[in-house]
Structures are given as C-alpha cells and as structure tokens.
Design a protein around this motif. Structure first.
Motif, mmCIF file in Angstrom:
data_model
loop_
_atom_site.group_PDB
_atom_site.id
_atom_site.type_symbol
_atom_site.label_atom_id
_atom_site.label_comp_id
_atom_site.label_asym_id
_atom_site.label_seq_id
_atom_site.Cartn_x
_atom_site.Cartn_y
_atom_site.Cartn_z
ATOM 1 N N VAL A 1 0.844 -1.202 0.000
ATOM 2 C CA VAL A 1 0.000 0.000 0.000
ATOM 3 C C VAL A 1 0.877 1.248 0.000
ATOM 4 O O VAL A 1 0.616 2.208 -0.730
ATOM 5 C CB VAL A 1 -0.946 -0.007 1.220
ATOM 6 N N GLN A 2 1.918 1.241 0.826
ATOM 7 C CA GLN A 2 2.836 2.378 0.876
ATOM 8 C C GLN A 2 3.452 2.649 -0.499
ATOM 9 O O GLN A 2 3.525 3.796 -0.952
ATOM 10 C CB GLN A 2 3.954 2.100 1.881
ATOM 11 N N LEU A 3 3.908 1.573 -1.137
ATOM 12 C CA LEU A 3 4.547 1.734 -2.437
ATOM 13 C C LEU A 3 3.565 2.273 -3.472
ATOM 14 O O LEU A 3 3.906 3.176 -4.248
ATOM 15 C CB LEU A 3 5.129 0.399 -2.906
ATOM 16 N N GLU A 4 2.358 1.750 -3.479
ATOM 17 C CA GLU A 4 1.379 2.214 -4.474
ATOM 18 C C GLU A 4 1.003 3.672 -4.256
ATOM 19 O O GLU A 4 0.802 4.425 -5.214
ATOM 20 C CB GLU A 4 0.131 1.317 -4.450
ATOM 21 N N GLU A 5 0.907 4.087 -3.004
ATOM 22 C CA GLU A 5 0.624 5.495 -2.737
ATOM 23 C C GLU A 5 1.769 6.379 -3.227
ATOM 24 O O GLU A 5 1.538 7.444 -3.817
ATOM 25 C CB GLU A 5 0.391 5.711 -1.242
ATOM 26 N N ALA A 6 2.989 5.934 -2.978
ATOM 27 C CA ALA A 6 4.152 6.699 -3.435
ATOM 28 C C ALA A 6 4.201 6.750 -4.954
ATOM 29 O O ALA A 6 4.431 7.806 -5.557
ATOM 30 C CB ALA A 6 5.435 6.080 -2.883
ATOM 31 N N ARG A 7 3.970 5.618 -5.599
ATOM 32 C CA ARG A 7 3.998 5.568 -7.072
ATOM 33 C C ARG A 7 2.901 6.433 -7.675
ATOM 34 O O ARG A 7 3.106 7.144 -8.662
ATOM 35 C CB ARG A 7 3.850 4.117 -7.551
ATOM 36 N N GLY A 8 1.734 6.413 -7.044
ATOM 37 C CA GLY A 8 0.630 7.220 -7.542
ATOM 38 C C GLY A 8 0.901 8.706 -7.417
ATOM 39 O O GLY A 8 0.601 9.486 -8.320
ATOM 40 N N ALA A 9 1.495 9.106 -6.279
ATOM 41 C CA ALA A 9 1.794 10.517 -6.068
ATOM 42 C C ALA A 9 2.845 11.013 -7.054
ATOM 43 O O ALA A 9 2.729 12.116 -7.610
ATOM 44 C CB ALA A 9 2.273 10.738 -4.633
ATOM 45 N N VAL A 10 3.861 10.206 -7.298
ATOM 46 C CA VAL A 10 4.914 10.589 -8.244
ATOM 47 C C VAL A 10 4.365 10.649 -9.664
ATOM 48 O O VAL A 10 4.662 11.578 -10.429
ATOM 49 C CB VAL A 10 6.102 9.606 -8.152
ATOM 50 N N ALA A 11 3.548 9.666 -10.021
ATOM 51 C CA ALA A 11 2.973 9.656 -11.366
ATOM 52 C C ALA A 11 2.086 10.864 -11.602
ATOM 53 O O ALA A 11 2.085 11.450 -12.692
ATOM 54 C CB ALA A 11 2.180 8.370 -11.584
ATOM 55 N N ALA A 12 1.338 11.271 -10.578
ATOM 56 C CA ALA A 12 0.422 12.410 -10.730
ATOM 57 C C ALA A 12 1.178 13.717 -10.928
ATOM 58 O O ALA A 12 0.716 14.599 -11.665
ATOM 59 C CB ALA A 12 -0.491 12.497 -9.510
#
Length: 384
Positions: A335-346
């Motif tokens: 979950v932590q990784l997906e949140e980080a990846r989503g924030a960077v992608a956005a």
C-alpha cells in the motif's frame, strides 16, 4: 599559516579554540581534517571543516573568521540576537555556526549532555533560558530528523513541547523540510525558519527562501549560485576543485557554484529543486531523484524516506524508496509503495514512479544528521 587539527568532537574544546581563532590570537582549527590533506592556509583563516557529505567524497573547506562572523551577524540581523543551544555536532558547519553566533552575541551557548534525546534537549533548553536571563531570546538549530523526533516526543511529554515553544526561532536545515513536518511544528507552537546553505557559504545563507542581507543569489544555467562575504576561501590542498567551485564574473563578483538546481520566483524567493547531479536516466528519460523524494515524503509514513538510484536490467536505472520501519508498519508495504507511485505519477509522470520500497531498521546518517546516501545505496545494492 598552519592548521591545528582538533581530535574528538568535544564542543567545549572547539569553542575555546574558536574564540582564539576568531580573535586572531590562536591557530586555525582543523575539524575532521583527513590525514594526508594538509597545507598552508591564508592569514585570517579561522577553521578548516572537512566533510565527506552524502557522497563520501571528502572536502576540506577553508573558512575565514570574517566570513563566519559575517554570517553570524547576518543571522542576528534577520532573526535577532540572543543565546543559542547547540544541538548539532560542533565539527559540522551548522553546529559550528551556533558557536560562532554565541561568540559574536556575547552569550555562552547551551550544551546537551551526552547524545541528542528529546528529554536532554528539553533540559538543556530550560537551563539555557534560566542562564540567559529574562528577556533574552533563545535560539537553536536542528536537522529535520531531530525536529521530527522532538515533535513525536512532544505529543506525550509536555516538557519537550514547552522546549519547542520556548525558542524565538528554530533554524532547520541540512536537507529539505517536508511540508507535513513544518505544519506539525507550527501547530505545536514552534517558530521554524527553513535554511539553505552549505559549508562553503559558512552555513545557512538563505532563510525561508530569502537570502540574508549581504548575500546574493542567482540562477545561472539552472544552477543556484551564491555570492557575498560569507563565502569560503576555497578547499585545502585542492586548487583545481577551488577553481571549479568558485568563479568570478566579468565585474569581478565571486560566486560559489552550489551544484543545486533552482529557480527564483517573481518575489525573489529561492526554490531549490535538488542536486543537478542527483539524476538517473531511466528508459532514456532524465529523472531527478530529489524531486521524487520530495513527493514521496508527503506520503503518510514516508516523511523521512530516502530515494536512491539503482541499476535496472530493463530501464537502465530505476529509483528505490528506502524508509525506516515504524510509522510505515501501520500499513502494508504494498500500500505504501502504491501510494508513493501514484503521487509521483500524478506530479511528474508514470516514467518517474519508484520501482520498490525497502524498509530497514534504521536509515544510516552522517554525524551531521543528514542521510548517508552512499551507505544507504550500498545497503540497497547488497539486497538488490
């Protein structure tokens, strides 16, 4: 003029030698000088500070007494003069400047007995206020990791909360301060000043984005460059490095090339975007790891995370998020990784998304409190 190496890190010994060096009555101090790095220094040199930085490459920076004093006076002009608490290693420029400001202000600094702890900080802050006397403002300087630790402790220890509120200003530098941590500090009543600078600028020379009065900042080909009376003389025994880092323009102004990317907005506020050289090429696209790290640190539980680059068979290079276990354990690593990846992608784009999140027992740090990025990178490569 020769340098007297100071063995150990006793701040009181450094203070005694510093007083003599600033007065011109004693030899220049050598803090952390690497064996084999030697040579004469110019008259007026007060201190030579050797630091490996986060890259592991040692540099011995020659600091004149006039430069250190100019920095201390500029700080007093900006935030006020008073008594200072030393909460950082005195052998590093941020801690050294606490001592210089104390000498210039004519106040004895406060010291924390033993290693830094929230309780020790609170006791030292209380003692400093008492010794300085009513009406004398107090100040201190911290790195973000220390501030975060104090804020965590303040939630359950009123003495620590009182200590944070007792300072007229708390300088925070060494690395970028996450917005979430700044908000917590302000909510706790701490009066924070974010600083930007380096050993080569005698410590912080830009406060909350605004250069101190005698300091000039420009952006030249995307690089932040600094001029003014607080600049170091150069590097001990390294004339080529000195010539590369300190340059003069056509009117003779001497500028220090910071190696940082930045912009000056319409109001003249400096916004640092990260290291020009802290970039990976992933799939043929340049990605600033500093920019990725700033975004990742806004994700709950990753406020102190470090982002490093590693070789990648498919993309050439990829970024990895490294964080200490603790807050991150409240949610799964995925979950932590997906949140980080989503924030960077956005904010940047999908090409910049970190590939992995690695949790470690603790993040390696330098004595200055900054993350030891080279040591962290070696740990990740050993696991990779």
């Amino acid at each position: 003029m020769r340098v007297r190496p100071v063995t150990g890190d006793d701040p009181r010994e450094i203070l005694r030698g510093l007083r003599r060096a600033l007065d011109g009555a004693g030899p220049s101090l050598g803090l952390g000088v690497v064996p084999g790095v030697a040579g004469d220094v110019p008259e007026g040199t007060a201190v030579v500070v050797t630091t490996s930085g986060s890259t592991g490459v040692p540099k011995s920076v020659i600091l004149g007494g006039d430069a250190l004093a100019a920095s201390a006076r500029a700080t007093a002009d900006r935030i006020g003069s008073g008594a200072w608490l030393l909460a950082l290693p005195a052998a590093y420029v941020a801690g050294l400047q606490v001592l210089v400001r104390s000498v210039v202000a004519g106040h004895e600094p406060g010291f924390i007995d033993g290693s830094f702890t929230p309780r020790g900080f609170a006791e030292a802050a209380s003692a400093l206020s008492s010794d300085a006397g009513a009406g004398t403002p107090t100040f201190t300087s911290l790195v973000p990791a220390q501030l975060t630790r104090l804020l965590d402790a303040a939630e359950r220890d009123e003495a620590v909360a009182d200590a944070l509120r007792s300072f007229a200003r708390i300088l925070v530098g060494g690395q970028a301060l996450a917005p979430a941590v700044l908000e917590r500090a302000e909510a706790a009543g701490a009066r924070i000043v974010r600083t930007y600078g380096s050993t080569e600028t005698s410590g912080g020379c830009v406060y909350d984005g605004i250069p101190l009065d005698p300091v000039s900042v420009r952006i030249h080909r995307g690089e932040v460059q600094v001029a003014g009376p607080t600049l170091a003389t150069g590097y001990l025994g390294a004339p080529e490095l000195t010539a590369h880092a300190f340059v003069r323009d056509r009117d003779g102004t001497r500028w220090y090339r910071t190696g940082d990317a930045g912009i000056l907005d319409e109001d003249g506020v400096l916004r640092v975007r990260g290291r020009l050289d802290n970039v990976i090429v992933s799939g043929g696209v340049n990605i600033s790891l500093d920019r990725v790290e700033r975004i990742v640190r806004d994700v709950p539980g990753l406020g102190e995370a470090v982002v490093i680059g590693v070789p990648d068979d498919r993309w050439g290079e990829a970024s990895v998020v490294v964080a200490a276990r603790g807050e991150a354990l409240r949610r799964s690593e995925a979950v932590q990784l997906e949140e980080a990846r989503g924030a960077v992608a956005a904010e940047i784009g999908p090409h910049a998304r970190p590939a992995r999140l690695i949790l470690v027992d603790h993040l390696d740090t330098l004595p200055s409190g900054k993350p030891d990025r080279e040591a962290i990178r070696r740990t990740v490569l050993a696991l990779h």
